[in-house]
Design a protein around this motif. Structure first.
Motif: not given
Length: 408
Positions: A152-157, A272-279
């Motif tokens: 599909x070529x979609x972004x990884x999100x 996407x390899x790091x935690x969400x900084x905003x929680x």
């Protein structure tokens, strides 16, 4: 003298005009604002080693339009040259001579250098080369994510979102079969409990013939209600590996990390390899889990089994306390969990509609059998009462040996 003056003036004007034609026109870096900004950005990115440099769309047209091309003037007298040097501030001194033609020639190289900071697109077989594809549930799920991304070529999100929804759709027939069984079991729940109590008494006696009779009686109850015993025990053994495979499959891709996951395609969560900084994701998952439990409670028989409602309240409490634990999970894993939880809630809401249940041959649960979660206060009172009863049973069991000794 007048003739000599006129002649000298004409010669000077002629030489000045020839100098304007022969001397190349120059543009200083301070006048090329766009080119200077682009050059500084590239230098800063090369020093810091940042690999997520955005592509800067700078064209030769924008540079040449902002470039001012002053004509080179020759001071007529030494006094004019001295006054010009005194008026010109040190910042305006031209450090380098950059012609528009040379700046246009450098643009392809600069853009190639900027694009080279981005990771290459994932190709089919890259995850297998990294050892992430195999015949385990996690390896198979990672292979499916690679297939979705490459085709599909979609972004990884959006690849992770699509993969989570895909596996939820794969398990949908099992969820329908499980609801069919649970809805058919609810009306016969009292008979089942009575039969199970008789079975436990027979097992303690050790009478094998009586145990076989009770087993046949239990099987007849299930058959009369239209409940498939094989599906009832087989469904959890299929759903559980897929759920764990999705969890550990995405988690290992983020922990490695797969290089492409550092470019999610979403500005809010670029890596996407790091935690969400905003929680945001942990709080969102907590809300999704609580909603899922509240909606799914309608399929539980909490009248005959009230402890299940208190267990669900305990899970809700754990989901709130688990926000801090989930804040350490990579963003890619949290996206998968949030997507799966919301999809489960939507699925439960749809499967509770009478028209959809009739279309899928799922019995409609009567209102008196539909479960409703107890309040948190009721759960606390239940836990206190249960703990008190356990203490009294333990004290009574401890007093029995003492009474026997006294009789002796």
């Amino acid at each position: 003298m007048v003739f000599a003056g006129v002649l000298g003036s004409s010669v000077r004007s002629t030489l000045k005009l020839a100098g304007q034609r022969l001397v190349p026109q120059v543009s200083c870096q301070s006048q090329l604002s766009n080119a200077r900004l682009f050059s500084v950005l590239l230098q800063q990115s090369s020093r810091s080693g940042i690999h997520r440099l955005p592509i800067l769309a700078v064209t030769s047209r924008s540079i040449t339009k902002t470039a001012v091309q002053p004509t080179a003037t020759v001071p007529s007298t030494p006094a004019d040259a001295a006054s010009a040097s005194a008026v010109t501030p040190p910042e305006a001194v031209i450090p380098d001579v950059v012609t528009p033609e040379s700046s246009v020639e450098l643009l392809p190289d600069l853009l190639d250098s900027a694009i080279s900071h981005l990771p290459a697109a994932l190709q089919y077989g890259d995850l297998a080369a990294l050892g992430l594809v195999g015949w385990t549930p996690a390896g198979f799920i990672r292979w499916s994510l690679e297939l979705i991304n490459v085709t599909t070529g979609m972004p990884w999100f959006w690849t992770i979102v699509a993969g989570s929804l895909f596996w939820k759709a794969v398990l949908f027939p099992l969820a329908v079969k499980g609801l069919q069984n649970s809805a058919r079991i609810l009306p016969i729940q009292p008979q089942l409990q009575k039969c199970q109590e008789e079975m436990s008494v027979v097992q303690k006696s050790g009478d094998k013939l009586a145990m076989q009779k009770q087993a046949l009686k239990l099987r007849k109850l299930y058959n009369d209600a239209g409940v498939s015993m094989g599906a009832t025990f087989l469904i959890p053994f299929i759903q559980f590996p897929v759920t764990l495979g999705m969890f550990f499959g995405v988690k290992k891709m983020c922990d490695l990390p797969v290089e492409q996951l550092t470019q999610s395609g979403l500005d809010l969560l670029p890596n996407l390899a790091v935690p969400d900084p905003y929680m945001i994701l942990p709080i969102l998952l907590c809300a999704a889990v609580n909603t899922q439990i509240s909606v799914g409670a309608a399929e539980l028989n909490l009248t005959d089994r009230p402890e299940m409602g208190h267990i669900m309240n305990g899970l809700r409490l754990l989901s709130v306390a688990g926000i801090w634990v989930m804040s350490a999970f990579p963003s890619g894993l949290m996206i998968s969990l949030v997507t799966t939880s919301f999809a489960t809630t939507v699925q439960s809401l749809l499967l509770q509609q009478p028209s959809i249940r009739r279309a899928l041959n799922i019995p409609i649960v009567p209102a008196q059998f539909q479960g409703k979660l107890p309040s948190p206060l009721e759960s606390v009172q239940y836990v206190i009462a249960k703990y008190t009863s356990k203490l009294s049973e333990a004290s009574a069991a401890a007093k029995q040996p003492q009474a026997k000794n006294r009789r002796r």
